[in-house]
Motif scaffolding. Structure first.
Motif, PDB file in Angstrom:
ATOM      1  N   ASN A 188     -47.516  67.863  -2.337  1.00 44.59           N
ATOM      2  CA  ASN A 188     -48.373  68.151  -3.489  1.00 44.59           C
ATOM      3  C   ASN A 188     -47.697  67.849  -4.825  1.00 44.59           C
ATOM      4  O   ASN A 188     -48.199  68.251  -5.876  1.00 44.59           O
ATOM      5  CB  ASN A 188     -48.794  69.627  -3.456  1.00 44.59           C
ATOM      6  CG  ASN A 188     -49.623  69.951  -2.239  1.00 44.59           C
ATOM      7  OD1 ASN A 188     -50.416  69.141  -1.765  1.00 44.59           O
ATOM      8  ND2 ASN A 188     -49.451  71.159  -1.708  1.00 44.59           N
ATOM      9  N   ARG A 189     -46.581  67.139  -4.805  1.00 45.30           N
ATOM     10  CA  ARG A 189     -45.837  66.881  -6.045  1.00 45.30           C
ATOM     11  C   ARG A 189     -46.690  66.155  -7.079  1.00 45.30           C
ATOM     12  O   ARG A 189     -46.710  66.520  -8.256  1.00 45.30           O
ATOM     13  CB  ARG A 189     -44.556  66.100  -5.748  1.00 45.30           C
ATOM     14  CG  ARG A 189     -43.672  65.884  -6.984  1.00 45.30           C
ATOM     15  CD  ARG A 189     -42.315  65.319  -6.606  1.00 45.30           C
ATOM     16  NE  ARG A 189     -41.488  66.293  -5.917  1.00 45.30           N
ATOM     17  CZ  ARG A 189     -40.724  67.199  -6.531  1.00 45.30           C
ATOM     18  NH1 ARG A 189     -40.709  67.255  -7.853  1.00 45.30           N
ATOM     19  NH2 ARG A 189     -39.987  68.045  -5.840  1.00 45.30           N
ATOM     20  N   ASP A 190     -47.396  65.134  -6.677  1.00 47.31           N
ATOM     21  CA  ASP A 190     -48.221  64.378  -7.625  1.00 47.31           C
ATOM     22  C   ASP A 190     -49.393  65.209  -8.128  1.00 47.31           C
ATOM     23  O   ASP A 190     -49.728  65.182  -9.314  1.00 47.31           O
ATOM     24  CB  ASP A 190     -48.724  63.082  -6.986  1.00 47.31           C
ATOM     25  CG  ASP A 190     -47.615  62.073  -6.756  1.00 47.31           C
ATOM     26  OD1 ASP A 190     -46.555  62.195  -7.396  1.00 47.31           O
ATOM     27  OD2 ASP A 190     -47.811  61.170  -5.918  1.00 47.31           O
ATOM     28  N   ALA A 191     -50.004  65.970  -7.246  1.00 45.89           N
ATOM     29  CA  ALA A 191     -51.184  66.747  -7.624  1.00 45.89           C
ATOM     30  C   ALA A 191     -50.847  67.849  -8.620  1.00 45.89           C
ATOM     31  O   ALA A 191     -51.627  68.131  -9.540  1.00 45.89           O
ATOM     32  CB  ALA A 191     -51.831  67.352  -6.382  1.00 45.89           C
TER      33      ALA A 191
ATOM     34  N   LEU B 249     -55.906  73.994  -3.576  1.00 52.78           N
ATOM     35  CA  LEU B 249     -54.878  73.974  -2.536  1.00 52.78           C
ATOM     36  C   LEU B 249     -54.583  75.376  -2.019  1.00 52.78           C
ATOM     37  O   LEU B 249     -54.452  75.591  -0.801  1.00 52.78           O
ATOM     38  CB  LEU B 249     -53.600  73.332  -3.084  1.00 52.78           C
ATOM     39  CG  LEU B 249     -53.668  71.827  -3.318  1.00 52.78           C
ATOM     40  CD1 LEU B 249     -52.473  71.356  -4.144  1.00 52.78           C
ATOM     41  CD2 LEU B 249     -53.702  71.077  -1.982  1.00 52.78           C
ATOM     42  N   LEU B 250     -54.478  76.342  -2.932  1.00 54.77           N
ATOM     43  CA  LEU B 250     -54.149  77.697  -2.493  1.00 54.77           C
ATOM     44  C   LEU B 250     -55.297  78.311  -1.696  1.00 54.77           C
ATOM     45  O   LEU B 250     -55.068  79.072  -0.744  1.00 54.77           O
ATOM     46  CB  LEU B 250     -53.805  78.566  -3.706  1.00 54.77           C
ATOM     47  CG  LEU B 250     -53.017  79.857  -3.438  1.00 54.77           C
ATOM     48  CD1 LEU B 250     -51.771  79.579  -2.611  1.00 54.77           C
ATOM     49  CD2 LEU B 250     -52.644  80.532  -4.753  1.00 54.77           C
TER      50      LEU B 250
ATOM     51  N   LYS C 285     -46.072  75.892   1.221  1.00 58.56           N
ATOM     52  CA  LYS C 285     -46.936  74.738   1.446  1.00 58.56           C
ATOM     53  C   LYS C 285     -47.494  74.216   0.123  1.00 58.56           C
ATOM     54  O   LYS C 285     -47.598  73.002  -0.078  1.00 58.56           O
ATOM     55  CB  LYS C 285     -48.102  75.121   2.367  1.00 58.56           C
ATOM     56  CG  LYS C 285     -47.703  75.447   3.800  1.00 58.56           C
ATOM     57  CD  LYS C 285     -48.933  75.845   4.611  1.00 58.56           C
ATOM     58  CE  LYS C 285     -48.563  76.197   6.050  1.00 58.56           C
ATOM     59  NZ  LYS C 285     -49.761  76.654   6.825  1.00 58.56           N
ATOM     60  N   LEU C 286     -47.846  75.157  -0.769  1.00 59.54           N
ATOM     61  CA  LEU C 286     -48.408  74.758  -2.063  1.00 59.54           C
ATOM     62  C   LEU C 286     -47.399  73.946  -2.859  1.00 59.54           C
ATOM     63  O   LEU C 286     -47.702  72.841  -3.324  1.00 59.54           O
ATOM     64  CB  LEU C 286     -48.825  76.007  -2.848  1.00 59.54           C
ATOM     65  CG  LEU C 286     -49.323  75.777  -4.275  1.00 59.54           C
ATOM     66  CD1 LEU C 286     -50.605  74.955  -4.272  1.00 59.54           C
ATOM     67  CD2 LEU C 286     -49.532  77.127  -4.977  1.00 59.54           C
TER      68      LEU C 286
END
Length: 308
Positions: A264-267, A63-64, A258-259
């Motif tokens: 992105n809570r589940d990831a 993601l980053l 954004k990260l």
């Protein structure tokens, strides 16, 4: 006093304890020299000593890299103090920390808070006993009682419960024995194995009861709380080295919110559990945002202004 687990010293040292994970080495310019602005170095804490525990390092890297367009190298370090020192020394560009260690870091004057997330009025910490324990409340704690804390720089695992205990008139070394286990999961291990009578931790772990999680190895009803702390003014903060380049800083200012977003809570799993839902982050917060932690610490006779 019961036989303690090895105590951490809370020293700001990394040494050989660093374990490198994630993607490859530094980028190189066309002449073969290192191009630091092309690499984001991220320091993170391991979730558990259990090798089967799911640590979302790959998700953080992926993601980053998507949000920054740069190579990302994640380094897992052993404790909060090591993250602070890694960022302060310039070995890492960024590290995510809870409120108190962030205040500790900012107080050094050598670490910046890039982004911070406000806290809530919900209890930041809870102190647990086994269900069969004779300890029913904080009033039952005696000088023979051993209380396990996660880390000497942990918000929910030390500072906030220490404030709560101090407000109840309880002082370490006089009214109870303290044990630094080295991690929340180790505090639960100490509690389960009888090395501690009480374990102070974040309420997010008690929600894992009955899930066979290595982070909280208890079934529902096997533990109970004897006290809860007040909430925290800041839940989490992304710390950076103030000497990083302006170009890299601008990239991270855009990417970090954004990260760590609802998308992105589940990831990101447990790394997002301490992030309040529906609360917007504060970009480049003033140092004054962390002053309440200094005030809370002073009530507990813990001076963080000189730490670090």
């Amino acid at each position: 006093m019961r036989s303690p687990l090895p105590k951490i010293l809370g020293s700001l040292a990394i040494g050989s304890a660093l374990v490198l994970t994630g993607c490859g080495g530094s980028s190189e310019a066309s002449d073969g020299s290192s191009t630091d602005d092309d690499v984001i170095r991220y320091a993170t804490l391991p979730l558990s000593d259990d090798p089967n525990a799911e640590v979302p390092v790959d998700e953080i890297v992926s993601l980053l890299e998507e949000y920054t367009g740069k190579e990302v190298i994640v380094t897992e370090v052993p404790n909060y103090s090591a993250v602070i020192e890694a960022v302060r020394a310039g070995h890492e560009d960024i590290g995510l920390m809870s409120g108190f260690p962030s205040a500790l870091a900012v107080n050094t004057g050598e670490v910046d808070s890039l982004v911070a997330w406000p806290g809530s009025d919900e209890p930041a910490s809870t102190c647990l006993v086994l269900d069969g324990s004779p300890i029913e409340s904080l009033d039952d704690i005696t000088p023979e009682t051993t209380i396990a804390f996660a880390d000497a720089a942990s918000s929910s695992g030390f500072f906030m419960p220490t404030h709560m205990l101090s407000e109840a008139g309880l002082v370490a070394g006089e009214d109870f024995e303290e044990l630094f286990s080295g991690g929340h999961d180790r505090s639960f291990m100490a509690l389960d194995e009888g090395q501690a009578d009480v374990a102070c931790t974040s309420p997010i772990f008690t929600e894992m009861a009955g899930e066979s999680s290595p982070m909280f190895p208890f079934e529902e009803g096997e533990t109970r709380s004897i006290g809860e702390s007040i909430g925290m003014p800041v839940s989490m903060s992304a710390l950076t080295n103030p000497d990083m380049s302006d170009a890299k800083r601008e990239v991270l200012l855009d990417a970090v919110p954004k990260l760590f977003s609802e998308e992105n809570r589940d990831a990101l799993g447990i790394y997002m559990d301490s992030m309040p839902e529906g609360i917007e982050p504060i970009i480049e917060p003033d140092d004054e945002l962390f002053q309440p932690f200094v005030d809370i610490a002073s009530v507990a006779d813990v001076d963080i202004s000189d730490l670090g």
